[in-house]
Design a protein around this motif. Structure first.
Motif, short mmCIF file in Angstrom:
data_model
loop_
_atom_site.label_atom_id
_atom_site.label_comp_id
_atom_site.label_asym_id
_atom_site.label_seq_id
_atom_site.Cartn_x
_atom_site.Cartn_y
_atom_site.Cartn_z
N VAL A 149 -12.87 0.25 0.44
CA VAL A 149 -11.53 0.47 -0.22
C VAL A 149 -12.29 0.69 -1.64
CG1 VAL A 149 -10.02 -1.07 0.90
CG2 VAL A 149 -11.74 -1.84 -0.67
N ASP B 144 -5.76 0.98 -3.59
CA ASP B 144 -5.78 -0.13 -2.81
C ASP B 144 -5.97 -1.34 -3.45
OD1 ASP B 144 -6.41 1.06 -0.22
OD2 ASP B 144 -8.23 1.70 -0.87
N ASP C 237 0.90 -1.31 0.38
CA ASP C 237 -0.05 0.19 0.11
C ASP C 237 0.86 1.25 0.02
OD1 ASP C 237 -2.10 2.13 0.42
OD2 ASP C 237 -2.08 1.76 2.63
#
Length: 521
Positions: free
Chosen positions: A412, A417, A257
């Motif tokens: 998300v 993501d 991430d």
């Protein structure tokens, strides 16, 4: 169908919808449910998420970043079939190689206790066969940990409890309490230690966590994942390792991430300035896409390079440094400076994981040759410290929600993501939704200790890093020496008669004492 799309979009984007409502499973009538289409898609404005568990399918709404955008029709997928029509096999957690420890942090003179997949292991150097061995960390006599033992003068692993000795094949070679003229009880099968297949690759000890005899020569059939850049002499990057108070899933998805870097590590990592700066930290939309996903992991693509997840432990990404920094470069100079981030994430036990890293690069390689590893680790551990606590809390919050899957707990909606969603999809689709602990644990996380204890870097890194441990001991010795010099200087000034030493000399010694004491701190 249009009605369903409109109502789904309204439900997702309604400003009045509560968090609890979003986390609950959305139920659709069966006639509609069977005609919906579902696929994982990462595109400019939305994701479609799903989880399939066995024969049951769960439906998740398309998450769109734009309220005005229309949602795509979704349908639970049929079981994917191999060419011969059989359902694809699940990922076997115990039929893969796992990195245990880089050899730069292993001492050949002593055995080392390590845990992988809940298995207690002892790693030790067998000088008779000139290779690292990985045993079950249990003496067959009275179940004492062999990692607390020693390597005897004949190069055998000796249990510290009663002195039983074992060779590199796990055979017991000596039971001191057994009479020499008695039956050879040390040759009994029950006196042997369980040996796990192990090998050395990329200067890392790897273990195959299944000691069944059929896997004795597994290295001839299947080798650990190979990462060419780690053996490329034109690249250089020291390794490091650290234990974390949160699980494997949280660790690996955090490393996938990049969107959290400007925020969780603000001031510690230099990030490229976005074209449109919306806040102080410089966060911006990221172009990320999962291109291929199967049982063995996935390939990912982002604006500044490519990434690979090799199940279950390895995530590595290549970065074209000049392109990411936005430098104007010619075609001939393009991609000359490359950096590779190699992350190895090892499941230890619920709420525990181990991290091995290396950042090989093909520029400024001379720095790695003259700067000791512990100096690099200072900065790297500062970065790891900066989001350690929030990841620990995050894992506990997900567990407290008792969500049946990760998507029920987390929202998300953006492309940044993509890799996290891709990993969770792999975990749900092939990995059984969680690490297979073989029933060794109840599934509950260990109690959360005080924050100060969580952030104690000594036990999670220093003791297991040979370079940092040596530097820590050296600095402690220097600290004592400087404090001793400070006390001696003050003592000399105090006992010396006033007319025997000048004021300049006294002032100099007092100043030296203050400097030494300050330096010791």
């Amino acid at each position: 169908m249009d009605v369903l799309r409109a109502s789904s979009s309204t439900l997702v984007h309604s400003p009045y919808i509560s968090t609890t409502t979003r986390r609950n499973k959305t139920q659709f009538p069966k006639p509609i449910f069977h005609h919906l289409k579902l696929k994982l898609t990462v595109f400019d404005s939305s994701f479609t998420l799903f989880e399939r568990n066995g024969s049951k399918s769960r439906l998740f709404m398309t998450l769109s970043s734009s309220p005005a955008s229309t949602t795509e029709s979704i349908e639970p997928p049929m079981p994917e079939l191999e060419a011969d029509g059989r359902e694809k096999k699940r990922f076997d957690w115990y039929s893969n190689w796992y990195p245990v420890m880089p050899i730069c942090d292993l001492d050949k003179r002593v055995p080392h206790a390590k845990k992988v997949l809940g298995l207690d292991l002892v790693v030790w150097w067998d000088r008779n066969e000139n290779e690292w061995k990985v045993f079950d960390d249990t003496c067959p006599h009275r179940l004492a940990p062999l990692s607390d033992g020693r390597i005897d003068q004949w190069g055998r692993l000796q249990c510290v409890y009663h002195g039983w000795c074992f060779n590199g094949n796990g055979d017991c070679k000596l039971i001191p309490q057994a009479p020499l003229d008695g039956p050879p009880v040390h040759t009994f099968k029950e006196a042997c230690v369980t040996v796990y297949p192990s090998t050395l690759q990329h200067d890392i000890v790897w273990v195959w966590p299944n000691a069944d005899p059929q896997y004795k020569d597994i290295i001839m059939k299947k080798k650990p994942p190979y990462i060419p850049v780690l053996d490329d002499p034109s690249f250089s990057g020291p390794m490091g390792n650290r234990e974390f108070p949160f699980g494997y899933e949280v660790l690996i998805e955090n490393l996938m991430d990049p969107a959290h870097l400007p925020y969780a590590h603000y001031g510690l990592i230099v990030n490229p300035t976005p074209k449109v700066k919306v806040d102080r930290e410089g966060g911006s939309p990221l172009g990320m896409e999962v291109e291929k996903l199967d049982k063995n992991g996935f390939n990912g693509k982002q604006d500044w390079g490519c990434s690979y997840f090799i199940a279950p432990c390895i995530y590595h990404t290549f970065i074209d440094v000049d392109q990411r920094n936005g430098y104007a470069i010619s075609e001939t100079e393009k991609s000359n400076r490359r950096l590779c981030l190699v992350f190895m994430c090892i499941p230890v036990s619920p709420g525990k994981s181990r991290f091995i890293w290396s950042f090989p690069k093909n520029f400024d390689v001379w720095i790695d040759k003259i700067v000791p590893r512990w100096m690099f680790h200072i900065g790297q551990n500062l970065i790891l410290d900066s989001d350690l606590y929030l990841l620990h809390v995050q894992e506990h919050k997900i567990m407290e929600l008792e969500a049946t899957n990760w998507q029920e707990a987390c929202f998300v909606p953006t492309k940044s993501d993509a890799f996290v969603v891709g990993f969770r999809r792999w975990l749900n689709k092939y990995g059984g939704g969680t690490v297979d602990w073989k029933g060794k644990f109840s599934g509950a996380l260990p109690p959360s200790p005080p924050r100060e204890q969580l952030m104690d870097r000594y036990w999670t890194h220093v003791v297991s890093c040979k370079s940092c441990n040596a530097a820590h001991k050296g600095l402690k010795t220097l600290e004592v020496m400087l404090q001793t010099m400070s006390v001696i200087s003050i003592g000399i000034v105090a006992v010396t008669k006033q007319n025997m030493i000048s004021m300049v000399a006294k002032s100099t010694m007092v100043s030296m004492a203050i400097i030494c004491f300050a330096a010791s701190k």
